[in-house]
Design a protein around this motif. Structure first.
Motif, PDB file in Angstrom:
ATOM      1  N   ASP A  92       0.830  -1.208   0.000  1.00  0.00           N
ATOM      2  CA  ASP A  92       0.000   0.000   0.000  1.00  0.00           C
ATOM      3  C   ASP A  92       0.864   1.258   0.000  1.00  0.00           C
ATOM      4  O   ASP A  92       0.567   2.239  -0.700  1.00  0.00           O
ATOM      5  N   ASP A  93       1.930   1.253   0.807  1.00  0.00           N
ATOM      6  CA  ASP A  93       2.820   2.415   0.861  1.00  0.00           C
ATOM      7  C   ASP A  93       3.460   2.686  -0.497  1.00  0.00           C
ATOM      8  O   ASP A  93       3.560   3.839  -0.941  1.00  0.00           O
ATOM      9  N   CYS A  94       3.888   1.618  -1.148  1.00  0.00           N
ATOM     10  CA  CYS A  94       4.559   1.769  -2.451  1.00  0.00           C
ATOM     11  C   CYS A  94       3.584   2.285  -3.513  1.00  0.00           C
ATOM     12  O   CYS A  94       3.956   3.108  -4.360  1.00  0.00           O
ATOM     13  N   VAL A  95       2.351   1.809  -3.469  1.00  0.00           N
ATOM     14  CA  VAL A  95       1.336   2.285  -4.411  1.00  0.00           C
ATOM     15  C   VAL A  95       1.069   3.771  -4.182  1.00  0.00           C
ATOM     16  O   VAL A  95       1.029   4.570  -5.125  1.00  0.00           O
ATOM     17  N   LYS A  96       0.897   4.168  -2.917  1.00  0.00           N
ATOM     18  CA  LYS A  96       0.588   5.560  -2.607  1.00  0.00           C
ATOM     19  C   LYS A  96       1.712   6.497  -3.037  1.00  0.00           C
ATOM     20  O   LYS A  96       1.457   7.562  -3.619  1.00  0.00           O
ATOM     21  N   ALA A  97       2.935   6.116  -2.766  1.00  0.00           N
ATOM     22  CA  ALA A  97       4.068   6.964  -3.133  1.00  0.00           C
ATOM     23  C   ALA A  97       4.193   7.106  -4.642  1.00  0.00           C
ATOM     24  O   ALA A  97       4.474   8.198  -5.163  1.00  0.00           O
ATOM     25  N   THR A  98       3.948   6.021  -5.361  1.00  0.00           N
ATOM     26  CA  THR A  98       4.056   6.051  -6.822  1.00  0.00           C
ATOM     27  C   THR A  98       2.945   6.901  -7.434  1.00  0.00           C
ATOM     28  O   THR A  98       3.195   7.716  -8.330  1.00  0.00           O
ATOM     29  N   LEU A  99       1.723   6.711  -6.974  1.00  0.00           N
ATOM     30  CA  LEU A  99       0.607   7.501  -7.493  1.00  0.00           C
ATOM     31  C   LEU A  99       0.806   8.989  -7.204  1.00  0.00           C
ATOM     32  O   LEU A  99       0.504   9.844  -8.050  1.00  0.00           O
ATOM     33  N   TYR A 100       1.314   9.305  -6.035  1.00  0.00           N
ATOM     34  CA  TYR A 100       1.586  10.704  -5.691  1.00  0.00           C
ATOM     35  C   TYR A 100       2.570  11.310  -6.690  1.00  0.00           C
ATOM     36  O   TYR A 100       2.376  12.428  -7.178  1.00  0.00           O
ATOM     37  N   LEU A 101       3.620  10.562  -7.005  1.00  0.00           N
ATOM     38  CA  LEU A 101       4.636  11.084  -7.928  1.00  0.00           C
ATOM     39  C   LEU A 101       4.061  11.262  -9.330  1.00  0.00           C
ATOM     40  O   LEU A 101       4.371  12.241 -10.017  1.00  0.00           O
ATOM     41  N   LEU A 102       3.248  10.315  -9.761  1.00  0.00           N
ATOM     42  CA  LEU A 102       2.629  10.426 -11.082  1.00  0.00           C
ATOM     43  C   LEU A 102       1.703  11.641 -11.164  1.00  0.00           C
ATOM     44  O   LEU A 102       1.546  12.254 -12.215  1.00  0.00           O
ATOM     45  N   GLN A 103       1.107  12.001 -10.041  1.00  0.00           N
ATOM     46  CA  GLN A 103       0.161  13.115 -10.012  1.00  0.00           C
ATOM     47  C   GLN A 103       0.841  14.463  -9.755  1.00  0.00           C
ATOM     48  O   GLN A 103       0.448  15.483 -10.320  1.00  0.00           O
ATOM     49  N   LYS A 104       1.871  14.460  -8.892  1.00  0.00           N
ATOM     50  CA  LYS A 104       2.460  15.727  -8.441  1.00  0.00           C
ATOM     51  C   LYS A 104       3.976  15.772  -8.589  1.00  0.00           C
ATOM     52  O   LYS A 104       4.656  16.508  -7.874  1.00  0.00           O
ATOM     53  N   GLY A 105       4.487  14.998  -9.540  1.00  0.00           N
ATOM     54  CA  GLY A 105       5.935  14.946  -9.710  1.00  0.00           C
ATOM     55  C   GLY A 105       6.567  16.286 -10.001  1.00  0.00           C
ATOM     56  O   GLY A 105       7.704  16.568  -9.569  1.00  0.00           O
ATOM     57  N   GLU A 106       5.847  17.138 -10.747  1.00  0.00           N
ATOM     58  CA  GLU A 106       6.409  18.441 -11.116  1.00  0.00           C
ATOM     59  C   GLU A 106       6.778  19.269  -9.889  1.00  0.00           C
ATOM     60  O   GLU A 106       7.707  20.085  -9.942  1.00  0.00           O
ATOM     61  N   ASN A 107       6.079  19.061  -8.779  1.00  0.00           N
ATOM     62  CA  ASN A 107       6.398  19.791  -7.553  1.00  0.00           C
ATOM     63  C   ASN A 107       7.761  19.428  -6.988  1.00  0.00           C
ATOM     64  O   ASN A 107       8.302  20.139  -6.131  1.00  0.00           O
ATOM     65  N   HIS A 108       8.324  18.329  -7.478  1.00  0.00           N
ATOM     66  CA  HIS A 108       9.612  17.842  -6.983  1.00  0.00           C
ATOM     67  C   HIS A 108      10.658  17.770  -8.098  1.00  0.00           C
ATOM     68  O   HIS A 108      11.671  17.082  -7.958  1.00  0.00           O
ATOM     69  N   GLY A 109      10.385  18.455  -9.192  1.00  0.00           N
ATOM     70  CA  GLY A 109      11.339  18.471 -10.296  1.00  0.00           C
ATOM     71  C   GLY A 109      11.303  17.243 -11.166  1.00  0.00           C
ATOM     72  O   GLY A 109      12.208  17.008 -11.962  1.00  0.00           O
ATOM     73  N   VAL A 110      10.238  16.439 -11.047  1.00  0.00           N
ATOM     74  CA  VAL A 110      10.129  15.175 -11.785  1.00  0.00           C
ATOM     75  C   VAL A 110       9.218  15.341 -12.986  1.00  0.00           C
ATOM     76  O   VAL A 110       8.128  15.923 -12.887  1.00  0.00           O
ATOM     77  N   ASP A 111       9.652  14.817 -14.116  1.00  0.00           N
ATOM     78  CA  ASP A 111       8.809  14.749 -15.302  1.00  0.00           C
ATOM     79  C   ASP A 111       7.871  13.553 -15.139  1.00  0.00           C
ATOM     80  O   ASP A 111       8.275  12.399 -15.291  1.00  0.00           O
ATOM     81  N   SER A 112       6.609  13.820 -14.810  1.00  0.00           N
ATOM     82  CA  SER A 112       5.657  12.750 -14.493  1.00  0.00           C
ATOM     83  C   SER A 112       5.360  11.834 -15.671  1.00  0.00           C
ATOM     84  O   SER A 112       4.794  10.752 -15.490  1.00  0.00           O
ATOM     85  N   LYS A 113       5.721  12.252 -16.869  1.00  0.00           N
ATOM     86  CA  LYS A 113       5.509  11.419 -18.046  1.00  0.00           C
ATOM     87  C   LYS A 113       6.667  10.451 -18.281  1.00  0.00           C
ATOM     88  O   LYS A 113       6.609   9.636 -19.204  1.00  0.00           O
ATOM     89  N   ARG A 114       7.690  10.558 -17.430  1.00  0.00           N
ATOM     90  CA  ARG A 114       8.876   9.711 -17.620  1.00  0.00           C
ATOM     91  C   ARG A 114       9.301   9.136 -16.266  1.00  0.00           C
ATOM     92  O   ARG A 114      10.302   9.524 -15.680  1.00  0.00           O
ATOM     93  N   ILE A 115       8.492   8.182 -15.805  1.00  0.00           N
ATOM     94  CA  ILE A 115       8.734   7.533 -14.523  1.00  0.00           C
ATOM     95  C   ILE A 115       8.750   6.024 -14.712  1.00  0.00           C
ATOM     96  O   ILE A 115       7.896   5.460 -15.388  1.00  0.00           O
ATOM     97  N   GLY A 116       9.726   5.361 -14.122  1.00  0.00           N
ATOM     98  CA  GLY A 116       9.798   3.906 -14.130  1.00  0.00           C
ATOM     99  C   GLY A 116       9.969   3.384 -12.717  1.00  0.00           C
ATOM    100  O   GLY A 116      10.308   4.135 -11.794  1.00  0.00           O
TER     101      GLY A 116
END
Length: 401
Positions: A158-182
Motif C-alpha cells: 500500500d505504501d509503495c502504491v501511494k508513493a508512486t501515485l503521488y509522484l505520477l500526479q504531483k511529480g512536477e512539484n519535486h522536479g520530476v517529469d511525471s511522463k517519464r517515470i519507471g
C-alpha cells in the motif's frame, strides 16, 4: 613463545569460525566469502541476543547498519548527489537529485528496496541510490515502506502504491517529469515493483503510464519452494552459502504475510497449500519453463497440514503478494520489463519462469542472468558485478525512459 602460541590458536579459531564454503562457480570467491562471513557474524550476534531476551529482528536491523560502512571503507565511492527527505501522501521517501542534470523536469526511477520486507532502509541504500542517480542522471526516489512483522501485508504494498501515485500526479512539484517515470526494486523490492505496476495498470487511471519496471532477483511466489534453486541452496543440505536459502525465504514470506512463523514446518514440507491448489496454479509456476538443467518434476500430491489453509491461500495466491500468481492477461498490463537474476540464489528459478511466461505472451521483456553471482550483489559496491549490474541497469533505464 606462549603468547605466540596463544595468538596462533586464536587466529586459527577465528578463521575456522569465519570460513564458509562457497559454490564452485562463484565469480568473485574471496569477495563473496567476505560477504558471507560478515553476514554470519551479524546473524550469530542476533541469535545470541535472542537467547538473552532481546529481539533478534531488531538486533539484526542494527547489525546491518554497520555493513554500508564496511562497504564504503572498501570502495570509498564519491557521488555529487543532493539528498532530500520528504513525505509522499504519508509515506516517507528519500530523493536523490543528480547535480549534473540541468533540466527543469527530470525523469525519475521509483525504487523499492530489498531486505525480505523486514530489514534495511534508506540509510543502508544510499550508496546504491547515489550511483544509480549519478549514472542515469535521473532523480531516484527511495520509498521507505513499513516493515514486517510490525506491519504485515498489504502495508508495504500500500505504501509503495501511494508513493508512486503521488509522484505520477504531483511529480512536477519535486522536479520530476511525471511522463517519464519507471519502477525498480531488488528482492522484496522487485516483488513490490511488479505488484505496484499491476495495481496501476489495472486501475487504468488518467495518469501517464509507467515507462518500465526493473526487477532485480525478485521474490515472486510462495506456491512452490521445491524448485531446483531452492533445493540447490537448501542449507544445511548443501554446506555452502548464499544470501537467500529456502529457510530464509520461508522466514521472510511468513513474516510479510502473517507476522509470525507458526506455519514454518508446513512450508518446509511443502504442505502449506492444498494439493488441489498446487495443481490449479501449477501453470503459473511451471518448472518446464526453466532451462533444461533446472527442470524438476514437482510433487503436487502433498496435502496441506494447516487447518485454516484457505485463509492462508487467500494471501499466498494474491498477485499483489506473489506477483507470479498473475494471469497472462494481468501480465499484459505491465510495462516493459528487465529481469536480473543470478546463479547462486534460491530465487533464481522464479525469475527464469517469469521471463519465460512474459516471452510466451509476447511481452517486451529482457532477462539477464549473472553467472557465478549471488543474491544481493547490487548492494555491494566492491563486487565487479555491482558495477556491471549498475551499468546494465542504467543503460536500460536511459534507453527506455
Amino acid at each position: 613463545m606462549q603468547s605466540w602460541l596463544t595468538c596462533t590458536v586464536i587466529i586459527v579459531c577465528i578463521a575456522y569460525y569465519l570460513y564458509i564454503p562457497i559454490p564452485e562457480n562463484a565469480a568473485e570467491p574471496w569477495k563473496q566469502r567476505f560477504t558471507y562471513s560478515a553476514f554470519k557474524v551479524i546473524n550469530d550476534v542476533a541469535r545470541v541476543a535472542g537467547v538473552l531476551g532481546f529481539s533478534k529482528i531488531n538486533v539484526t536491523r542494527s547489525g546491518l547498519g554497520f555493513y554500508p560502512l564496511l562497504d564504503w571503507l572498501i570502495s570509498k565511492p564519491i557521488y555529487d548527489i543532493k539528498l532530500v527527505d520528504d513525505v509522499f501522501d504519508g509515506v516517507k521517501v528519500r530523493l536523490y537529485y543528480p547535480r549534473a542534470s540541468e533540466a527543469k523536469l527530470t525523469p525519475a526511477v521509483v525504487y523499492f528496496h530489498g531486505g525480505g520486507w523486514v530489514f534495511l532502509d534508506a540509510d543502508k541504500y544510499d550508496n546504491v541510490m547515489e550511483r544509480l542517480s549519478t549514472t542515469t542522471e535521473f532523480i531516484t526516489i527511495f520509498v521507505e515502506y513499513r516493515k514486517a512483522p510490525e506491519h504485515i501485508f498489504p502495508a508495504a504494498f500500500d505504501d509503495c502504491v501511494k508513493a508512486t501515485l503521488y509522484l505520477l500526479q504531483k511529480g512536477e512539484n519535486h522536479g520530476v517529469d511525471s511522463k517519464r517515470i519507471g519502477l525498480a526494486g531488488d528482492s522484496a523490492g522487485g516483488n513490490l515493483a511488479m505488484a505496484v505496476s499491476l495495481k496501476i495498470g489495472e486501475q487504468q487511471l488518467k495518469l501517464p503510464p509507467l515507462r518500465f519496471q526493473v526487477l532485480i532477483y525478485p521474490t515472486l511466489q510462495a506456491l512452490d519452494l521445491t524448485l531446483s534453486s531452492f533445493k540447490e541452496f537448501d542449507i544445511p543440505a548443501r554446506q555452502e552459502c548464499t544470501l537467500v536459502t529456502k529457510g530464509l525465504m520461508i522466514f521472510w514470506l511468513n513474516m510479510y504475510a502473517f507476522g509470525h512463523l507458526n506455519y514454518t514446518d508446513s512450508f518446509v514440507n511443502n504442505s502449506h497449500v492444498t494439493s488441489a491448489s498446487k495443481k490449479r496454479y501449477r501453470k503459473l509456476v511451471d518448472p518446464k519453463l526453466l532451462p533444461e538443467k533446472y527442470q524438476t518434476v514437482p510433487n503436487d500430491d502433498v496435502e496441506s497440514s494447516i487447518p485454516n489453509v484457505h485463509n492462508v491461500e487467500k494471501i499466498l495466491f494474491n498477485p499483489y503478494y506473489a506477483p507470479l500468481m498473475m494471469t497472462d492477461k494481468q501480465l499484459q498490463t505491465l510495462p516493459k520489463t528487465l529481469i536480473m537474476t543470478c546463479d547462486i540464489d534460491g530465487l533464481r528459478d522464479e525469475g527464469y519462469i517469469l521471463a519465460a511466461r512474459m516471452r510466451n505472451i509476447g511481452h517486451d521483456v529482457k532477462h539477464e542472468n549473472y553467472k557465478g553471482m549471488d543474491h544481493g550483489f547490487i548492494w555491494f559496491s566492491y563486487y565487479e558485478a555491482f558495477k556491471e549490474g549498475n551499468t546494465n541497469f542504467s543503460s536500460y533505464v536511459k534507453t527506455n525512459m
